[in-house]
Design an enzyme around this catalytic site. Structure first.
Site, PDB file in Angstrom:
ATOM      1  N   GLY A 112      -2.962   3.377  -3.243  1.00 42.80           N
ATOM      2  CA  GLY A 112      -2.876   2.092  -4.038  1.00 42.80           C
ATOM      3  C   GLY A 112      -2.616   1.367  -3.222  1.00 42.80           C
TER       4      GLY A 112
ATOM      5  N   CYS B  56       0.705  -1.374  -0.139  1.00 43.57           N
ATOM      6  CA  CYS B  56       0.050  -0.154  -0.007  1.00 43.57           C
ATOM      7  C   CYS B  56       0.764   1.146  -0.095  1.00 43.57           C
ATOM      8  CB  CYS B  56      -0.844   0.283   1.296  1.00 43.57           C
ATOM      9  SG  CYS B  56      -2.269  -1.000   1.152  1.00 43.57           S
ATOM     10  N   ASP B  57       0.431   2.122  -0.277  1.00 49.06           N
ATOM     11  CA  ASP B  57       0.568   3.930  -0.537  1.00 49.06           C
ATOM     12  C   ASP B  57       0.466   5.038  -0.900  1.00 49.06           C
ATOM     13  OD1 ASP B  57       3.952   4.626  -0.392  1.00 49.06           O
ATOM     14  OD2 ASP B  57       3.194   5.566  -1.886  1.00 49.06           O
ATOM     15  N   SER B  58       0.170   5.552   0.144  1.00 51.31           N
ATOM     16  CA  SER B  58      -0.770   6.709  -0.283  1.00 51.31           C
ATOM     17  C   SER B  58       0.109   8.965  -0.299  1.00 51.31           C
ATOM     18  CB  SER B  58      -1.404   6.804   1.196  1.00 51.31           C
ATOM     19  OG  SER B  58      -1.960   6.001   1.741  1.00 51.31           O
TER      20      SER B  58
END
Length: 209
Positions: A113, A76-78
């Site tokens: 994501g 995950c990445d924000s």
């Protein structure tokens, strides 16, 4: 930890907030940080950028694992899209202050994501979660006090919704978990692409005494 039916989830993220969210929802993932160089990914599209970073993290971890059946790796990445800019973690306190002075009383869009990879087959599924965040109109003193806690330096967009920064978010439009860093409904959709249900990944039950 492996579940009762043989599935195992690995979280390719160092984020304590994502781990806490998964654990609160009944999951018990292992954590393996990818250590990838995020600076190699460059995009002017926030959704594309966070998804590329999530994909890179998950694939990097999956590539180090033996082909064990039932193992799923979640990356995950924000990032925060605000006023035509893509905002990750601020580089220093001064930058965090500048961001909050600009953001207060306004709104941004938080993109997270999510990328899920199955180790044995190499099958992948991915999606971006999007939530509109409306920020409170903070005073200069509030901005300085918040940045002084150090919390904004460790998170995308220089704010949290599940920590000290929660008081400075007036409201959101979309999934709360997505702002924390992981959307559980979105995760459920990704699992379904592998024929896996949420209950199948719940923490393994302890044997009766």
């Amino acid at each position: 930890m492996q579940t009762d039916d043989g599935h195992r989830l690995i979280l390719a993220s160092a984020s304590p907030a994502r781990l806490a969210l998964l654990r609160a929802a009944g999951f018990d993932p292992s954590v393996q940080v990818s250590g990838v160089d995020e600076s190699v990914v460059d995009s002017t599209d926030p959704a594309e950028l966070c998804l590329a970073l999530a994909r890179m993290k998950a694939r990097a971890v999956a590539s180090t694992l033996p082909p064990e059946p039932g193992v799923l790796v979640l990356g995950c990445d924000s990032v925060l899209a605000f006023d035509g800019q893509i905002l990750g973690k601020p580089a220093n306190p001064a930058e965090a202050v500048r961001r909050w002075v600009a953001m207060r009383g306004k709104s941004g869009v938080l993109h997270t994501g999510h990328h899920l990879t199955e180790v044995t087959s190499g099958k992948q599924a991915e999606e971006v979660g999007t939530t509109v965040v409306h920020f409170a109109d903070l005073s200069d003193a509030e901005v300085e006090a918040y940045v002084a806690t150090g919390e904004p330096l460790h998170v995308a967009g220089a704010f949290t919704i599940d920590g000290l920064g929660g008081a400075f978010v007036e409201r959101i439009e979309g999934d709360h978990g997505n702002v924390v860093g992981l959307s559980l409904p979105l995760f459920r959709r990704l699992l379904s692409a592998f024929g896996v249900t949420v209950p199948q990944l719940w923490k393994k039950s302890e044997p009766a005494a």
